[in-house]
Write an enzyme that holds these catalytic residues in place. Sequence first.
Site, PDB file in Angstrom:
ATOM      1  N   GLN A  80      25.225  17.225  -1.238  1.00 26.82           N
ATOM      2  CA  GLN A  80      25.765  18.595  -1.274  1.00 26.82           C
ATOM      3  C   GLN A  80      25.862  19.161   0.147  1.00 26.82           C
ATOM      4  OE1 GLN A  80      22.949  20.460  -3.970  1.00 26.82           O
ATOM      5  NE2 GLN A  80      24.082  19.763  -5.759  1.00 26.82           N
ATOM      6  N   ARG A 171      19.122  -1.779  -0.035  1.00 25.07           N
ATOM      7  CA  ARG A 171      18.993  -0.334  -0.302  1.00 25.07           C
ATOM      8  C   ARG A 171      19.739   0.118  -1.555  1.00 25.07           C
ATOM      9  NH1 ARG A 171      22.888   2.604   4.157  1.00 25.07           N
ATOM     10  NH2 ARG A 171      24.658   1.211   3.958  1.00 25.07           N
ATOM     11  N   ASP A 187      27.340  25.882  14.591  1.00 20.69           N
ATOM     12  CA  ASP A 187      27.547  27.182  15.197  1.00 20.69           C
ATOM     13  C   ASP A 187      27.200  28.229  14.137  1.00 20.69           C
ATOM     14  OD1 ASP A 187      29.952  28.260  13.778  1.00 20.69           O
ATOM     15  OD2 ASP A 187      30.907  26.494  14.626  1.00 20.69           O
ATOM     16  N   ARG A 198      24.620  28.403  -0.071  1.00 23.84           N
ATOM     17  CA  ARG A 198      23.491  27.598  -0.559  1.00 23.84           C
ATOM     18  C   ARG A 198      22.205  28.387  -0.766  1.00 23.84           C
ATOM     19  NH1 ARG A 198      26.174  23.367  -2.788  1.00 23.84           N
ATOM     20  NH2 ARG A 198      27.621  22.489  -1.283  1.00 23.84           N
TER      21      ARG A 198
END
Length: 239
Positions: A80, A171, A187, A198
């Site tokens: 996400q 993996r 930034d 979020r």
Amino acid sequence: MIEKGHTINVLDYGFVRYIDHMGTDERICEAARISYRAPSKGKEQDQKLLNYLWKNKHTSPFEMVKLTLNIKMPIFVMRQYVRHRCQNLNEVSARYTELPSEFYIPTVWRKQDDKNKQGSIYAQDWGCSSPELGDISINDMNTQLLRQHCENSYKLYQNFLDNGVAREMARIVLPINIYTEIYACWDMKNLLHFITLRDDDHAQFEIQQYGKVIKSICKELFPMTMNAYEKYKWKLIEE
Ligand SMILES: Cc1cc2nc3c(=O)[nH]c(=O)nc-3n(C[C@H](O)[C@H](O)[C@H](O)COP(=O)(O)OP(=O)(O)OC[C@H]3O[C@@H](n4cnc5c(N)ncnc54)[C@H](O)[C@@H]3O)c2cc1C
């Protein structure tokens, strides 16, 4: 002001570590004032200017300051997080290094929300009986089952490595609650956009925790910008 290296734990093995930053609230104001070549008239005026800029979405001056973070998060959170394209990012390579046995194991499980298809809800009394585990709450049962699953997967991963399988292939047996680690440079304009999306109830609980911690670091470093952000929080269009 927080020290470089200041680390805040998130979830069970995760963290957000402040590495470095460039610029200040004043730098954002300076950049904005180049439009009319005027100097700062003090803190109060700077705060007013920042409020005006954020409220009216004059966002380019906020791009003048940068923040570098070291973040450790489960891979499903990273899926996400990495959707936010306007950041610079490097990630640990599971082709170069063996991943440690660190899995996100929640102890509280949320039910599927039947109204919001992407959402989840907390259930107060989630108890059940299982033939293998006896009377146990669903929370505890799920946690035990997940722990077992992670241990089995990690054993298989290690067997593959011991048998000479390349790390890049071994993996693929690992679940997406294993942790990964990144360095990221943002930034402030784009970081505030990330926080807006979020640190919000519509986002999944786990990434929300990262959003909140990153916001708390921004409050330490850029207090006036964060005042403006809180005062004129942009409305989200529901996804
Ligand atoms: C609650 C929630 C649920 C979500 N659900 C899903 C889902 O189900 N499926 C899914 O695929 N994604 C989902 N997302 C991810 C979402 O669609 C965005 O990809 C993510 O939030 C990043 O937002 P962004 O593109 O605005 O940010 P960034 O990628 O950081 O971009 C910042 C801003 O830069 C500009 N920009 C960047 N790249 C471009 C470009 N190529 N063209 C034009 N402008 C650009 C835009 O103004 C953008 O807002 C979800 C996000 C949230 C918060």
